[in-house]
Design an enzyme around this catalytic site. Structure first.
Site, PDB file in Angstrom:
ATOM      1  N   GLU A  79       9.338  -9.045  -1.941  1.00 53.30           N
ATOM      2  CA  GLU A  79      10.066  -8.226  -2.920  1.00 53.30           C
ATOM      3  C   GLU A  79      11.240  -7.481  -2.282  1.00 53.30           C
ATOM      4  OE1 GLU A  79       7.851  -6.160  -5.877  1.00 53.30           O
ATOM      5  OE2 GLU A  79       6.095  -7.445  -5.641  1.00 53.30           O
ATOM      6  N   TYR A 106       8.976   0.730  -5.003  1.00 48.87           N
ATOM      7  CA  TYR A 106       8.023   0.059  -4.106  1.00 48.87           C
ATOM      8  C   TYR A 106       8.768  -0.807  -3.094  1.00 48.87           C
ATOM      9  CZ  TYR A 106       4.929  -3.673  -2.482  1.00 48.87           C
ATOM     10  OH  TYR A 106       4.262  -4.587  -1.690  1.00 48.87           O
ATOM     11  N   LYS A 120       9.199  -0.527   1.043  1.00 44.41           N
ATOM     12  CA  LYS A 120       8.756  -1.598   1.940  1.00 44.41           C
ATOM     13  C   LYS A 120       9.935  -2.090   2.774  1.00 44.41           C
ATOM     14  CE  LYS A 120       5.241  -3.339   2.296  1.00 44.41           C
ATOM     15  NZ  LYS A 120       4.050  -2.995   3.147  1.00 44.41           N
TER      16      LYS A 120
HETATM   17  N1  NAD Z   1      -0.657  -7.914  -3.089  1.00 41.77           N
HETATM   18  C1  NAD Z   1       0.371  -8.705  -2.827  1.00 41.77           C
HETATM   19  O1  NAD Z   1       0.628  -9.638  -3.598  1.00 41.77           O
HETATM   20  C2  NAD Z   1       1.196  -8.503  -1.579  1.00 41.77           C
HETATM   21  C3  NAD Z   1       2.118  -9.494  -1.226  1.00 41.77           C
HETATM   22  C4  NAD Z   1       2.848  -9.318  -0.043  1.00 41.77           C
HETATM   23  C5  NAD Z   1       2.658  -8.218   0.758  1.00 41.77           C
HETATM   24  N2  NAD Z   1       1.770  -7.253   0.377  1.00 41.77           N
HETATM   25  C6  NAD Z   1       1.572  -6.109   1.281  1.00 41.77           C
HETATM   26  O2  NAD Z   1       0.275  -6.218   1.838  1.00 41.77           O
HETATM   27  C7  NAD Z   1      -0.277  -4.931   2.057  1.00 41.77           C
HETATM   28  C8  NAD Z   1      -1.627  -4.824   1.364  1.00 41.77           C
HETATM   29  O3  NAD Z   1      -1.446  -5.053  -0.023  1.00 41.77           O
HETATM   30  P1  NAD Z   1      -2.692  -5.040  -1.026  1.00 41.77           P
HETATM   31  O4  NAD Z   1      -2.305  -5.820  -2.220  1.00 41.77           O
HETATM   32  O5  NAD Z   1      -3.920  -5.379  -0.291  1.00 41.77           O
HETATM   33  O6  NAD Z   1      -2.719  -3.491  -1.411  1.00 41.77           O
HETATM   34  P2  NAD Z   1      -3.868  -2.607  -2.066  1.00 41.77           P
HETATM   35  O7  NAD Z   1      -3.160  -1.636  -2.938  1.00 41.77           O
HETATM   36  O8  NAD Z   1      -4.946  -3.460  -2.631  1.00 41.77           O
HETATM   37  O9  NAD Z   1      -4.512  -1.830  -0.813  1.00 41.77           O
HETATM   38  C9  NAD Z   1      -3.813  -0.849  -0.099  1.00 41.77           C
HETATM   39  C10 NAD Z   1      -4.808  -0.123   0.782  1.00 41.77           C
HETATM   40  O10 NAD Z   1      -4.089   0.870   1.539  1.00 41.77           O
HETATM   41  C11 NAD Z   1      -4.819   2.079   1.490  1.00 41.77           C
HETATM   42  N3  NAD Z   1      -3.883   3.217   1.641  1.00 41.77           N
HETATM   43  C12 NAD Z   1      -2.928   3.601   0.770  1.00 41.77           C
HETATM   44  N4  NAD Z   1      -2.290   4.699   1.241  1.00 41.77           N
HETATM   45  C13 NAD Z   1      -2.849   4.983   2.439  1.00 41.77           C
HETATM   46  C14 NAD Z   1      -2.612   5.981   3.409  1.00 41.77           C
HETATM   47  N5  NAD Z   1      -1.665   6.914   3.233  1.00 41.77           N
HETATM   48  N6  NAD Z   1      -3.357   5.982   4.525  1.00 41.77           N
HETATM   49  C15 NAD Z   1      -4.328   5.046   4.713  1.00 41.77           C
HETATM   50  N7  NAD Z   1      -4.606   4.088   3.825  1.00 41.77           N
HETATM   51  C16 NAD Z   1      -3.874   4.051   2.699  1.00 41.77           C
HETATM   52  C17 NAD Z   1      -5.501   2.091   0.147  1.00 41.77           C
HETATM   53  O11 NAD Z   1      -6.602   2.984   0.114  1.00 41.77           O
HETATM   54  C18 NAD Z   1      -5.888   0.622  -0.005  1.00 41.77           C
HETATM   55  O12 NAD Z   1      -7.160   0.372   0.563  1.00 41.77           O
HETATM   56  C19 NAD Z   1       0.747  -3.935   1.555  1.00 41.77           C
HETATM   57  O13 NAD Z   1       1.485  -3.460   2.655  1.00 41.77           O
HETATM   58  C20 NAD Z   1       1.626  -4.748   0.619  1.00 41.77           C
HETATM   59  O14 NAD Z   1       2.934  -4.235   0.557  1.00 41.77           O
HETATM   60  C21 NAD Z   1       1.028  -7.373  -0.769  1.00 41.77           C
END
Ligand code: NAD
Length: 347
Positions: A132, A155, A159
């Site tokens: 994104e 968001y 990132k």
């Molecule tokens: N879901 C997708 O499709 C996708 C795709 C590409 C990249 N990402 C990236 O992968 C990573 C994980 O995504 P996801 O979908 O598993 O997210 P998610 O929202 O399911 O999980 C995020 C986790 O981070 C924890 N968290 C949030 N703020 C925090 C803080 N201040 N300190 C400690 N822990 C904290 C939350 O409690 C949660 O367990 C992210 O960095 C996201 O940008 C996600």
């Protein structure tokens, strides 16, 4: 191998956790603030394994992260903790600025102090990011590692900023950082605010299935376990300072996804009317990117990774997982988020 995984109680972090624990030599410490997006049930099957430790902490707490990383002395840090839902970033960007930018800064500083003091051989800081950050594509073309950053939402802007911090910590301080930019993930244990579990659980409850705008926004979908495999490959063989674009080579419009889920449910949980009758077009998300698509040629050529799952089978398996695991999602739907519309900015 000692791994430290931030955000390991979330969707992708928990898939990565199970992938790492497959190796008998792996010791995994998860650092997670346990926000609304974390589900303790995601870690329950291995919670008493002596090779696993959960530290409930905020990654923005710099002194705590310095102490923790020094004490844990990990071989690899996988940094996934983030605020991740675009719609929530529209309603309240502050938490995104804090966790995604300030939190990434704290993790980079803690990693840098550990790296400079202990000089662990082969140390990697794997910064997990998203496609994104590149903004929106037209009908043609693909994102790759050379695509200019052009984020649209709070968001993706946070990132993008975090990715720049990560690269700067490599260039300026020599920290062995590797960045992944991955497309949309799907699979088990995804919080039911994201498209696939939201539509699936609304359909099960007989609630409207919200489709933003004309439903023709395109995303490239990757199974979360394929993503976890890619992250392990990146930690093993990724070149410090490099980015890797990770994708599923599986472009779908949102309305295609919704219709596929409906037909899977029609077969598994037939109701009087087809589930597509619940489809409801709603006002679009402001700044909604039209199309994302990934050229994952570099990670295939250089690291030998390619997605292993076909989307249609992976989606059917995901639907079956949610049908079999109501104990995982019912408390979230009843007590945390019932599926109301988020991120609708009034003109
Ligand atoms: N879901 C997708 O499709 C996708 C795709 C590409 C990249 N990402 C990236 O992968 C990573 C994980 O995504 P996801 O979908 O598993 O997210 P998610 O929202 O399911 O999980 C995020 C986790 O981070 C924890 N968290 C949030 N703020 C925090 C803080 N201040 N300190 C400690 N822990 C904290 C939350 O409690 C949660 O367990 C992210 O960095 C996201 O940008 C996600």
């Amino acid at each position: 191998m000692k791994y430290l995984v931030t955000g390991g109680a979330g969707f992708i972090g928990s898939a990565l956790f199970y992938r790492l624990m497959q190796s008998p030599e792996a010791h995994v410490t998860i650092v997670d603030k346990m926000t609304y997006a974390a589900n303790p049930a995601s870690l329950a099957p291995l919670e008493s394994d002596p090779r696993f430790r959960l530290v409930r902490a905020d990654i923005c707490d710099l002194p705590r992260m310095m102490d923790l990383v020094r004490a844990e002395a990990p071989d690899v840090i996988f940094h996934l903790a983030a605020e991740t839902h675009v719609d929530r970033s529209i309603d309240g960007a502050g938490a995104f600025v804090q966790t995604n930018l300030v939190g990434t800064f704290a993790m980079l500083q803690a990693a840098r102090a550990h790296f400079e003091q202990a000089r662990p051989a082969g140390f990697r800081f794997v910064h997990v990011s998203t496609d994104e950050v590149f903004g929106s594509l037209g009908a043609e073309g693909l994102f790759d590692e050379t695509t200019a950053y052009d984020p649209s939402s709070p968001y993706s802007a946070t990132k993008a900023g975090a990715d720049h911090l990560a690269h700067a910590w490599h260039r300026t301080y020599g920290l062995p950082v590797v960045v992944s930019n991955c497309s949309n993930n799907y699979g088990p244990r995804q919080f039911p605010e994201k498209l696939i579990p939201l539509v699936l659980l609304n359909a099960l409850d007989g609630k409207p299935l919200p489709v933003y705008g004309d439903g023709l926004n395109v995303r490239d979908w990757l199974h979360v376990e394929d993503h976890a495999d890619a992250l392990v490959r990146i930690a093993e063989a990724g070149v410090p300072g490099q980015s890797y674009a990770v994708g599923g080579n599986s472009e779908k419009t949102n309305i295609e996804i919704v219709r596929l889920i409906c037909s899977l449910l029609d077969a598994r949980r037939p109701s009087k009317k087809p589930h597509t009758d619940l489809i409801t077009y709603v006002i679009d998300r402001p700044g909604h990117d039209r199309r994302y698509a990934i050229d994952a040629g570099k990670i295939k050529r250089d690291l030998g990774w390619a997605p292993s799952r076909k989307f249609e089978q992976g989606l059917a398996d995901t639907v079956d997982w949610y049908l079999a695991n109501a104990d995982w999602w019912r408390p979230l739907r009843d007590g945390v988020y019932a599926g109301d519309r988020l991120g609708k900015v009034e003109a």
